[in-house]
Write a protein that holds these residues in place. Structure first.
Motif, PDB file in Angstrom:
ATOM      1  N   GLN A   2      72.431 -19.323  52.703  1.00 14.41           N
ATOM      2  CA  GLN A   2      71.357 -20.269  52.977  1.00 14.41           C
ATOM      3  C   GLN A   2      70.110 -19.890  52.177  1.00 14.41           C
ATOM      4  O   GLN A   2      69.752 -18.717  52.085  1.00 14.41           O
ATOM      5  CB  GLN A   2      71.042 -20.262  54.468  1.00 14.41           C
ATOM      6  CG  GLN A   2      70.011 -21.265  54.855  1.00 14.41           C
ATOM      7  CD  GLN A   2      69.753 -21.257  56.361  1.00 14.41           C
ATOM      8  OE1 GLN A   2      70.233 -20.376  57.060  1.00 14.41           O
ATOM      9  NE2 GLN A   2      68.998 -22.210  56.829  1.00 14.41           N
ATOM     10  N   ARG A   3      69.476 -20.891  51.602  1.00 13.07           N
ATOM     11  CA  ARG A   3      68.242 -20.639  50.850  1.00 13.07           C
ATOM     12  C   ARG A   3      67.110 -20.306  51.803  1.00 13.07           C
ATOM     13  O   ARG A   3      67.002 -20.877  52.879  1.00 13.07           O
ATOM     14  CB  ARG A   3      67.839 -21.876  50.060  1.00 13.07           C
ATOM     15  CG  ARG A   3      68.582 -22.009  48.771  1.00 13.07           C
ATOM     16  CD  ARG A   3      68.063 -23.163  47.999  1.00 13.07           C
ATOM     17  NE  ARG A   3      66.775 -22.790  47.398  1.00 13.07           N
ATOM     18  CZ  ARG A   3      66.137 -23.536  46.529  1.00 13.07           C
ATOM     19  NH1 ARG A   3      66.608 -24.700  46.182  1.00 13.07           N
ATOM     20  NH2 ARG A   3      65.015 -23.146  46.013  1.00 13.07           N
ATOM     21  N   THR A   4      66.280 -19.393  51.402  1.00 13.32           N
ATOM     22  CA  THR A   4      65.092 -19.047  52.174  1.00 13.32           C
ATOM     23  C   THR A   4      63.872 -19.254  51.293  1.00 13.32           C
ATOM     24  O   THR A   4      63.973 -19.187  50.067  1.00 13.32           O
ATOM     25  CB  THR A   4      65.141 -17.586  52.649  1.00 13.32           C
ATOM     26  OG1 THR A   4      65.243 -16.738  51.505  1.00 13.32           O
ATOM     27  CG2 THR A   4      66.310 -17.335  53.577  1.00 13.32           C
ATOM     28  N   PRO A   5      62.726 -19.492  51.889  1.00 13.45           N
ATOM     29  CA  PRO A   5      61.518 -19.679  51.087  1.00 13.45           C
ATOM     30  C   PRO A   5      61.203 -18.421  50.287  1.00 13.45           C
ATOM     31  O   PRO A   5      61.390 -17.304  50.780  1.00 13.45           O
ATOM     32  CB  PRO A   5      60.431 -19.953  52.119  1.00 13.45           C
ATOM     33  CG  PRO A   5      61.127 -20.217  53.400  1.00 13.45           C
ATOM     34  CD  PRO A   5      62.497 -19.626  53.296  1.00 13.45           C
ATOM     35  N   TYR A   6      60.743 -18.615  49.075  1.00 12.56           N
ATOM     36  CA  TYR A   6      60.391 -17.488  48.223  1.00 12.56           C
ATOM     37  C   TYR A   6      59.084 -16.879  48.705  1.00 12.56           C
ATOM     38  O   TYR A   6      58.092 -17.580  48.874  1.00 12.56           O
ATOM     39  CB  TYR A   6      60.251 -17.959  46.772  1.00 12.56           C
ATOM     40  CG  TYR A   6      59.802 -16.860  45.843  1.00 12.56           C
ATOM     41  CD1 TYR A   6      60.617 -15.770  45.596  1.00 12.56           C
ATOM     42  CD2 TYR A   6      58.564 -16.906  45.240  1.00 12.56           C
ATOM     43  CE1 TYR A   6      60.217 -14.756  44.756  1.00 12.56           C
ATOM     44  CE2 TYR A   6      58.151 -15.907  44.388  1.00 12.56           C
ATOM     45  CZ  TYR A   6      58.980 -14.829  44.152  1.00 12.56           C
ATOM     46  OH  TYR A   6      58.567 -13.824  43.320  1.00 12.56           O
ATOM     47  N   ARG A   7      59.103 -15.602  48.944  1.00  8.37           N
ATOM     48  CA  ARG A   7      57.906 -14.895  49.385  1.00  8.37           C
ATOM     49  C   ARG A   7      57.670 -13.738  48.420  1.00  8.37           C
ATOM     50  O   ARG A   7      58.298 -12.692  48.537  1.00  8.37           O
ATOM     51  CB  ARG A   7      58.074 -14.381  50.797  1.00  8.37           C
ATOM     52  CG  ARG A   7      58.361 -15.494  51.788  1.00  8.37           C
ATOM     53  CD  ARG A   7      57.759 -15.196  53.123  1.00  8.37           C
ATOM     54  NE  ARG A   7      58.128 -16.160  54.133  1.00  8.37           N
ATOM     55  CZ  ARG A   7      57.575 -17.339  54.287  1.00  8.37           C
ATOM     56  NH1 ARG A   7      56.645 -17.735  53.474  1.00  8.37           N
ATOM     57  NH2 ARG A   7      57.949 -18.147  55.249  1.00  8.37           N
ATOM     58  N   PRO A   8      56.769 -13.932  47.459  1.00 13.81           N
ATOM     59  CA  PRO A   8      56.532 -12.879  46.474  1.00 13.81           C
ATOM     60  C   PRO A   8      55.826 -11.674  47.092  1.00 13.81           C
ATOM     61  O   PRO A   8      55.241 -11.760  48.164  1.00 13.81           O
ATOM     62  CB  PRO A   8      55.634 -13.561  45.449  1.00 13.81           C
ATOM     63  CG  PRO A   8      54.956 -14.653  46.188  1.00 13.81           C
ATOM     64  CD  PRO A   8      55.928 -15.090  47.238  1.00 13.81           C
ATOM     65  N   ASN A   9      55.906 -10.567  46.384  1.00  9.42           N
ATOM     66  CA  ASN A   9      55.219  -9.363  46.813  1.00  9.42           C
ATOM     67  C   ASN A   9      53.717  -9.620  46.691  1.00  9.42           C
ATOM     68  O   ASN A   9      53.216  -9.911  45.621  1.00  9.42           O
ATOM     69  CB  ASN A   9      55.634  -8.177  45.945  1.00  9.42           C
ATOM     70  CG  ASN A   9      55.059  -6.882  46.462  1.00  9.42           C
ATOM     71  OD1 ASN A   9      53.934  -6.814  46.938  1.00  9.42           O
ATOM     72  ND2 ASN A   9      55.848  -5.832  46.365  1.00  9.42           N
TER      73      ASN A   9
END
Length: 81
Positions: A2-9
Motif C-alpha cells: 500500500q502506498r503511504t504519503p511521502y514524509r521527507p526527513n
C-alpha cells in the motif's frame, strides 16, 4: 504494498521549531493545539524526524502565532505575558 504519503526527513526544520518552542517556553500541548496536530503526532514527528511539508508549515505558523499573541498581550497590558 500500500502506498503511504511521502514524509521527507525534516530534522533541520523540526530542530529549528524545537529551539524556538523552548526559547518561548511553549508547551507541547500548546504547540500541538495551535498547529491542530494531535499531541501523539507531534511526539512522533520529533522522534522520527519525518514530517510532511504541511505539518512543518502548521508548526511554524503555530509558533509564530503564539509568539505574536504573547507580544500583543504584553504590549496591551504592559507587563510580562
Amino acid at each position: 504494498m500500500q502506498r503511504t504519503p511521502y514524509r521527507p526527513n525534516q530534522d533541520a526544520a523540526l530542530s529549528r521549531i524545537e529551539e524556538r518552542r523552548v526559547a518561548l517556553r511553549i508547551s507541547f500541548q500548546e504547540l500541538a493545539l495551535a498547529a491542530d496536530i494531535p499531541l501523539s503526532t507531534l511526539r512522533r514527528l520529533r522522534k522520527c524526524g519525518r514530517a510532511s511539508d504541511a505539518q512543518i508549515t502548521a508548526l511554524r505558523f503555530a509558533v509564530r502565532t503564539i509568539e505574536r499573541r504573547r507580544r500583543e498581550t504584553k504590549s496591551m497590558f504592559g507587563g510580562e505575558a
